[in-house]
Each structure stands twice: as C-alpha cells, then as structure tokens.
Design a protein around this motif. Structure first.
Motif, PDB file in Angstrom:
ATOM      1  N   ARG A  22      -3.018  -1.401  13.541  1.00 35.92           N
ATOM      2  CA  ARG A  22      -3.268   0.036  13.525  1.00 35.92           C
ATOM      3  C   ARG A  22      -4.756   0.350  13.642  1.00 35.92           C
ATOM      4  O   ARG A  22      -5.155   1.477  13.879  1.00 35.92           O
ATOM      5  CB  ARG A  22      -2.693   0.664  12.252  1.00 35.92           C
ATOM      6  N   LEU A  23      -5.576  -0.689  13.480  1.00 32.94           N
ATOM      7  CA  LEU A  23      -7.024  -0.502  13.567  1.00 32.94           C
ATOM      8  C   LEU A  23      -7.464  -0.419  15.020  1.00 32.94           C
ATOM      9  O   LEU A  23      -6.896  -1.084  15.886  1.00 32.94           O
ATOM     10  CB  LEU A  23      -7.754  -1.659  12.881  1.00 32.94           C
ATOM     11  N   GLY A  24      -8.483   0.351  15.269  1.00 23.30           N
ATOM     12  CA  GLY A  24      -9.035   0.447  16.616  1.00 23.30           C
ATOM     13  C   GLY A  24      -9.823  -0.800  16.973  1.00 23.30           C
ATOM     14  O   GLY A  24     -10.143  -1.627  16.113  1.00 23.30           O
ATOM     15  N   HIS A 138     -16.668  -5.195   2.048  1.00 22.85           N
ATOM     16  CA  HIS A 138     -15.778  -4.195   1.436  1.00 22.85           C
ATOM     17  C   HIS A 138     -16.157  -2.796   1.919  1.00 22.85           C
ATOM     18  O   HIS A 138     -15.285  -1.998   2.298  1.00 22.85           O
ATOM     19  CB  HIS A 138     -15.867  -4.303  -0.088  1.00 22.85           C
ATOM     20  N   ASP A 139     -17.451  -2.491   1.902  1.00 21.01           N
ATOM     21  CA  ASP A 139     -17.915  -1.181   2.370  1.00 21.01           C
ATOM     22  C   ASP A 139     -17.583  -0.962   3.844  1.00 21.01           C
ATOM     23  O   ASP A 139     -17.175   0.128   4.241  1.00 21.01           O
ATOM     24  CB  ASP A 139     -19.423  -1.030   2.150  1.00 21.01           C
ATOM     25  N   LEU A 140     -17.747  -2.000   4.649  1.00 20.73           N
ATOM     26  CA  LEU A 140     -17.408  -1.918   6.065  1.00 20.73           C
ATOM     27  C   LEU A 140     -15.919  -1.624   6.240  1.00 20.73           C
ATOM     28  O   LEU A 140     -15.530  -0.771   7.046  1.00 20.73           O
ATOM     29  CB  LEU A 140     -17.772  -3.230   6.781  1.00 20.73           C
ATOM     30  N   ASP A 143     -15.234   1.924   5.494  1.00 19.22           N
ATOM     31  CA  ASP A 143     -15.626   2.782   6.617  1.00 19.22           C
ATOM     32  C   ASP A 143     -14.539   2.839   7.693  1.00 19.22           C
ATOM     33  O   ASP A 143     -14.390   3.854   8.371  1.00 19.22           O
ATOM     34  CB  ASP A 143     -16.931   2.285   7.263  1.00 19.22           C
ATOM     35  N   HIS A 144     -13.790   1.749   7.851  1.00 22.02           N
ATOM     36  CA  HIS A 144     -12.747   1.669   8.878  1.00 22.02           C
ATOM     37  C   HIS A 144     -11.345   1.892   8.299  1.00 22.02           C
ATOM     38  O   HIS A 144     -10.351   1.669   8.995  1.00 22.02           O
ATOM     39  CB  HIS A 144     -12.805   0.323   9.597  1.00 22.02           C
ATOM     40  N   ASP A 145     -11.274   2.303   7.042  1.00 22.32           N
ATOM     41  CA  ASP A 145      -9.997   2.586   6.372  1.00 22.32           C
ATOM     42  C   ASP A 145      -9.051   1.379   6.402  1.00 22.32           C
ATOM     43  O   ASP A 145      -7.850   1.515   6.607  1.00 22.32           O
ATOM     44  CB  ASP A 145      -9.327   3.818   7.008  1.00 22.32           C
ATOM     45  N   ASP A 146      -9.614   0.194   6.153  1.00 22.25           N
ATOM     46  CA  ASP A 146      -8.818  -1.039   6.078  1.00 22.25           C
ATOM     47  C   ASP A 146      -8.639  -1.392   4.604  1.00 22.25           C
ATOM     48  O   ASP A 146      -9.311  -2.268   4.070  1.00 22.25           O
ATOM     49  CB  ASP A 146      -9.514  -2.166   6.852  1.00 22.25           C
ATOM     50  N   VAL A 147      -7.711  -0.694   3.959  1.00 17.41           N
ATOM     51  CA  VAL A 147      -7.529  -0.850   2.520  1.00 17.41           C
ATOM     52  C   VAL A 147      -6.947  -2.209   2.142  1.00 17.41           C
ATOM     53  O   VAL A 147      -7.218  -2.716   1.056  1.00 17.41           O
ATOM     54  CB  VAL A 147      -6.666   0.289   1.922  1.00 17.41           C
ATOM     55  N   ALA A 148      -6.181  -2.818   3.015  1.00 14.91           N
ATOM     56  CA  ALA A 148      -5.605  -4.130   2.695  1.00 14.91           C
ATOM     57  C   ALA A 148      -6.702  -5.188   2.574  1.00 14.91           C
ATOM     58  O   ALA A 148      -6.693  -5.992   1.628  1.00 14.91           O
ATOM     59  CB  ALA A 148      -4.582  -4.536   3.748  1.00 14.91           C
TER      60      ALA A 148
END
Length: 178
Positions: A22-24, A138-140, A143-148
């Motif tokens: 789902r990530l770009g 983690h911060d990166l 920023d990309h909404d990758d919570v997993a």
C-alpha cells in the motif's frame, strides 16, 4: 512444455520482485534504504557481540560470556524480522557480507585483545547508537504512515536499551552499587 510456456516461465523467473504494498514507491525506496542500513548495523553488532563473547577473559568470564551470548542471540533474532519487513513493503534486502560492509555504521573491532570492561563499554555505546538510528528510521516510517514497521522498531529500541542497561550494570565496580 511448449516453446511459449518455456519462454513465459523464463520471463517470470527474470521478473523483478514486485511485492504488492500500500506504500508508494518513494516510501518503499526510503524505508528500504533505511531498514537495510539498520539491518547491516544489526549484523555488524551481532558479530562484534559474538567476537567479544568468544574472546572475553578474566574473573567475570562466565557472567560476561553468558550475557554476551544471550545478547548476540537476541540481536540475530531481529535480522529476519527486519529483512522480511523490507520484503513485505516491496523492497529488496541485503544479499552478501560485502553489501553489509558497505552499509554498516557499527565499527568493527579486530584487536587481538580487548579488556573485558572495554568490551562492555564499546558494546554499550554501539547499542545506544543503534537506538538513535532506530529512532531515526521510526520517524521516517511515521512520515510515510508505515505503522507496522514503526511497531517493530519500537520493540527493537526497547531490546537495545535493555542490552545497554545490562552492559552498563555489568561494568560497574563493586563500590558503585547498593
């Protein structure tokens, strides 16, 4: 197998690893790079910890030897989760020792002899440095909404902080405790 089927099979074998995500593409690229650097550091920290485990000596040999073996096992256990997470988001991961050496930021220690307390201090600092790098990744991911990936990293941060704590406490002199 028909000529067309053989050609199709050959094409499939050569196809890029295209894991659906789902990530770009920018997120995948950024997180893949950051996670691969973290994975390289993890392998380097594992080997340094095993090196010190194998070469520790002195009056606290047994305690240090066992602690370093436990820590090395914990560090190694994270590598598969790291690499699989990179694949789950559609990236590719490390392929060789050479790839690790190009990306690692954990310094090797190739000294013939290292004092046990120096071993503990060096590993303590390496683990604390890993915490800083993991927080950056983690911060990166945030920023990309990758919570997993963020969630996995939070556990690895806790483990690295615990290792640093144990290394600190094990290196304290007899008069520094209660």
């Amino acid at each position: 197998m028909s000529e067309a089927s053989a050609q199709e099979a050959k094409t499939r074998r050569k196809a890029a690893l295209a894991t659906p995500t789902r990530l770009g593409s920018n997120a995948t690229r950024d997180i893949e790079g950051a996670m691969n650097a973290l994975l390289a550091d993890t392998f380097a920290l594992f080997l340094k910890t095993k090196n010190f485990h194998w070469h520790v000596s002195g009056p606290h040999f047994r305690d240090y030897h066992l602690m370093l073996d436990e820590q090395a096992a914990q560090i190694l256990a994270t590598t598969d989760d790291m690499a699989e997470r990179v694949r789950k988001i559609g990236g590719t991961t490390l392929r060789s020792i050479g790839h690790i050496s190009r990306l690692q930021r954990v310094a090797d220690n190739n000294a013939d002899f290292v004092e046990p307390l120096d071993m503990l201090a060096e590993l303590r600092q390496d683990n604390l440095d890993m915490v800083v790098r993991m927080k950056e990744v983690h911060d990166l991911c945030d920023d990309h909404d990758d919570v997993a990936t963020e969630s996995l990293i939070e556990n690895w941060i806790d483990e690295a902080e615990r290792r640093a704590w144990f290394l600190f406490e094990a290196s304290r002199g007899p008069s520094s405790g209660h």
